[in-house]
Design an enzyme around this catalytic site. Structure first.
Site, PDB file in Angstrom:
ATOM      1  N   LEU A  73      37.784  27.351  65.469  1.00  0.00           N
ATOM      2  CA  LEU A  73      39.361  28.351  65.733  1.00  0.00           C
ATOM      3  C   LEU A  73      39.918  27.654  64.150  1.00  0.00           C
ATOM      4  CD1 LEU A  73      39.435  28.922  69.471  1.00  0.00           C
ATOM      5  CD2 LEU A  73      38.953  30.254  67.722  1.00  0.00           C
ATOM      6  N   LYS A  78      38.007  28.779  53.041  1.00  0.00           N
ATOM      7  CA  LYS A  78      38.006  30.154  52.044  1.00  0.00           C
ATOM      8  C   LYS A  78      39.446  29.914  51.092  1.00  0.00           C
ATOM      9  CE  LYS A  78      39.540  34.112  54.443  1.00  0.00           C
ATOM     10  NZ  LYS A  78      38.505  35.451  54.855  1.00  0.00           N
ATOM     11  N   SER A 100      30.330  34.900  47.248  1.00  0.00           N
ATOM     12  CA  SER A 100      30.919  35.224  46.894  1.00  0.00           C
ATOM     13  C   SER A 100      30.974  35.300  45.354  1.00  0.00           C
ATOM     14  CB  SER A 100      32.356  34.546  46.661  1.00  0.00           C
ATOM     15  OG  SER A 100      33.447  34.713  46.394  1.00  0.00           O
ATOM     16  N   TYR A 139      36.384  25.518  46.025  1.00  0.00           N
ATOM     17  CA  TYR A 139      36.195  26.446  46.794  1.00  0.00           C
ATOM     18  C   TYR A 139      34.980  27.449  46.223  1.00  0.00           C
ATOM     19  CZ  TYR A 139      35.370  31.562  48.928  1.00  0.00           C
ATOM     20  OH  TYR A 139      34.651  32.105  49.268  1.00  0.00           O
ATOM     21  N   LYS A 164      30.784  27.148  47.538  1.00  0.00           N
ATOM     22  CA  LYS A 164      29.557  28.263  46.854  1.00  0.00           C
ATOM     23  C   LYS A 164      28.764  27.991  45.796  1.00  0.00           C
ATOM     24  CE  LYS A 164      31.535  30.547  50.247  1.00  0.00           C
ATOM     25  NZ  LYS A 164      31.274  30.809  51.693  1.00  0.00           N
ATOM     26  N   ASN A 222      47.896  34.843  50.597  1.00  0.00           N
ATOM     27  CA  ASN A 222      47.032  34.197  48.637  1.00  0.00           C
ATOM     28  C   ASN A 222      46.554  36.258  48.686  1.00  0.00           C
ATOM     29  OD1 ASN A 222      47.705  31.659  48.416  1.00  0.00           O
ATOM     30  ND2 ASN A 222      45.919  31.348  49.833  1.00  0.00           N
ATOM     31  N   ARG A 252      48.375  35.119  37.078  1.00  0.00           N
ATOM     32  CA  ARG A 252      48.230  33.560  37.975  1.00  0.00           C
ATOM     33  C   ARG A 252      47.636  32.928  37.011  1.00  0.00           C
ATOM     34  NH1 ARG A 252      45.927  35.106  44.279  1.00  0.00           N
ATOM     35  NH2 ARG A 252      44.508  36.007  42.773  1.00  0.00           N
TER      36      ARG A 252
HETATM   37  C1  WQD Z   1      44.155  40.421  43.690  1.00  0.00           C
HETATM   38  C2  WQD Z   1      44.014  40.752  42.519  1.00  0.00           C
HETATM   39  C3  WQD Z   1      45.218  39.399  41.551  1.00  0.00           C
HETATM   40  C4  WQD Z   1      48.409  38.470  44.943  1.00  0.00           C
HETATM   41  C5  WQD Z   1      39.542  36.379  46.088  1.00  0.00           C
HETATM   42  C6  WQD Z   1      38.412  35.019  45.678  1.00  0.00           C
HETATM   43  C7  WQD Z   1      37.923  35.827  46.242  1.00  0.00           C
HETATM   44  C8  WQD Z   1      37.746  36.275  47.235  1.00  0.00           C
HETATM   45  C9  WQD Z   1      38.698  36.644  47.263  1.00  0.00           C
HETATM   46  C10 WQD Z   1      36.738  34.849  48.795  1.00  0.00           C
HETATM   47  C11 WQD Z   1      44.086  39.883  41.012  1.00  0.00           C
HETATM   48  C12 WQD Z   1      46.450  40.631  42.022  1.00  0.00           C
HETATM   49  C13 WQD Z   1      47.392  39.086  44.156  1.00  0.00           C
HETATM   50  C14 WQD Z   1      49.366  38.895  45.022  1.00  0.00           C
HETATM   51  C15 WQD Z   1      48.767  40.129  43.076  1.00  0.00           C
HETATM   52  N1  WQD Z   1      37.751  35.407  48.013  1.00  0.00           N
HETATM   53  N2  WQD Z   1      47.589  40.070  43.048  1.00  0.00           N
HETATM   54  N3  WQD Z   1      49.899  39.588  43.668  1.00  0.00           N
HETATM   55  O1  WQD Z   1      41.888  36.402  43.320  1.00  0.00           O
HETATM   56  O2  WQD Z   1      40.165  38.956  43.052  1.00  0.00           O
HETATM   57  O3  WQD Z   1      38.985  36.778  44.597  1.00  0.00           O
HETATM   58  O4  WQD Z   1      39.285  36.746  47.376  1.00  0.00           O
HETATM   59  O5  WQD Z   1      35.147  34.683  48.745  1.00  0.00           O
HETATM   60  O6  WQD Z   1      36.550  33.899  45.787  1.00  0.00           O
HETATM   61  O7  WQD Z   1      38.965  34.378  44.237  1.00  0.00           O
HETATM   62  O8  WQD Z   1      41.676  38.091  44.887  1.00  0.00           O
HETATM   63  O9  WQD Z   1      43.416  39.466  46.610  1.00  0.00           O
HETATM   64  O10 WQD Z   1      44.164  36.998  45.426  1.00  0.00           O
HETATM   65  O11 WQD Z   1      44.141  39.210  43.813  1.00  0.00           O
HETATM   66  O12 WQD Z   1      49.074  40.925  42.095  1.00  0.00           O
HETATM   67  O13 WQD Z   1      50.196  38.853  45.503  1.00  0.00           O
HETATM   68  O14 WQD Z   1      45.858  41.019  42.877  1.00  0.00           O
HETATM   69  O15 WQD Z   1      46.239  39.318  39.998  1.00  0.00           O
HETATM   70  O16 WQD Z   1      43.838  40.363  40.234  1.00  0.00           O
HETATM   71  P1  WQD Z   1      41.272  37.486  44.236  1.00  0.00           P
HETATM   72  P2  WQD Z   1      43.140  38.457  44.909  1.00  0.00           P
END
Ligand code: WQD
Length: 331
Positions: free
Chosen positions: A33, A84, A124, A149, A153, A198, A290
């Site tokens: 949890l 994660k 991942s 993270y 993996k 995030n 980012r």
């Molecule tokens: C997606 C796109 C950002 C937030 C992450 C982990 C990966 C997996 C999936 C666990 C990117 C853009 C994002 C925001 C934005 N998790 N973005 N504004 O980084 O592809 O993958 O989650 O396994 O390990 O790295 O996912 O959703 O953070 O970003 O513009 O507020 O959206 O730049 O292009 P990501 P994300």
């Protein structure tokens, strides 16, 4: 079959429990949890009409964990439990290494002790690092992960390869997820990240529902059609079904599968589709890139189709509709 699901009250774990139950498997759930809520258990029972044996247990507590194996005749294990959050792992690497690695080692040692050798691991696409291409196949191998993270993996994948090399009676499926999004159509279970999201989709949902003011689009100067980042968004129900298939087709060895749609979608495409499908407004502003983000990548899911007879069925519109339905149901 009797299947133990660690992290079974989490986002992907809970959706997988639903799909396992639909196939008449008996499911036992372990969850500490830390990043999930006990009311998910009640919602799982509402969705499936079945009760689930639940253990509130931290896998780092080996004695507690062994009790689960003493009390149940388990056939196989699907292992989701783990921290994660990419950003959090950069700030707290030791917490990530100790939690994710010790949990997994405890689990594997106890499985070995009880002669349970069927293991599905939640990995991942982040393990590929930055391979310099956009369409990822499993034979790319692991690269340099961009966060602690992601490195956990990579280490666990290597641990599993070494385990199989030492004892080739293990049947191991390593599932490399792309971007899991969406929610069950009932609106009873979905993604509920702790604190400020995030990831893109949960952030879009909070802005659309007014809980957050504005989405920041991280860069529109990437070499992509609209300049924003491109990813492979996979509906969590499709992802869950991939786990059921991986169990059904389980075989000796360490078998890797990309679970993705095979289609790249940009940030602005996702925002625009979300607005159109749900008739809502998502306010956003473009800001700088980012750190660590890649411009574009998506899955080549052909191995999962050929060997697991699995592919995604849900559309981007389904993803947007189901996500919003969950958000509205859980104000
Ligand atoms: C997606 C796109 C950002 C937030 C992450 C982990 C990966 C997996 C999936 C666990 C990117 C853009 C994002 C925001 C934005 N998790 N973005 N504004 O980084 O592809 O993958 O989650 O396994 O390990 O790295 O996912 O959703 O953070 O970003 O513009 O507020 O959206 O730049 O292009 P990501 P994300």
């Amino acid at each position: 079959m009797k299947i133990l699901v660690t992290g079974g009250l989490g986002f992907i774990g809970s959706h997988t429990v639903v799909e396992l139950a639909k196939e008449n498997n008996e499911v036992i759930i372990i969850d500490n949890l830390y990043n999930s809520k006990i009311d998910v258990l009640e919602n799982l029972e509402k969705i499936t009409g079945k009760n689930f044996k639940f253990y509130e247990c931290d896998l780092k507590n080996k004695e507690e964990l062994e009790k689960v194996f003493k009390e149940n005749e388990i056939d196989s294990v699907i292992h989701f439990a783990g921290y994660k959050a990419v950003g959090e792992s950069v700030k707290k690497p030791l917490m990530y290494y100790s939690n994710n690695l010790v949990s997994t080692m405890n689990l594997l040692e106890i499985m070995d002790k009880y002669g349970i050798k069927k293991f599905v691991f939640s990995s991942s696409a982040t393990v590929y690092g930055n391979p310099g291409i956009v369409k990822y196949t499993e034979d790319l191998g692991r690269g340099q992960a961009s966060s602690p993270y992601g490195t956990t993996k990579c280490i666990i994948e290597k641990m599993l390869e070494d385990l199989y090399f030492s004892d080739n009676t293990w049947n191991i499926s390593i599932l490399r997820y792309f971007n899991p999004v969406g929610a069950h159509e009932s609106g009873l279970i979905g993604e509920e990240p702790n604190g400020i999201p995030n990831n893109l989709m949960p952030y879009i949902m909070k802005v659309a529902s007014g809980k957050l003011e504005m989405l920041s689009v991280f860069g529109n100067d990437y070499p992509t059609p609209d300049g924003t980042g491109i990813r492979d968004y996979i509906h969590v129900v499709d992802l869950a079904k991939g786990h059921v298939k991986a169990l059904e087709k389980m075989k000796e060895g360490v078998n890797y599968y990309n679970l993705g749609s095979g289609k790249g979608v940009s940030v602005l495409e996702l925002v625009n589709t979300f607005e159109k499908v749900n008739n809502v407004k998502v306010n956003y502003k473009v800001v700088g890139r980012r750190d660590g983000d890649l411009a574009e990548y998506y899955a080549d899911p052909s191995k999962a189709l050929n060997e697991l007879n699995w592919k995604t069925e849900k559309t981007l519109e389904d993803i947007c509709r189901d996500s919003w339905n969950y958000e509205k149901n859980n104000k």
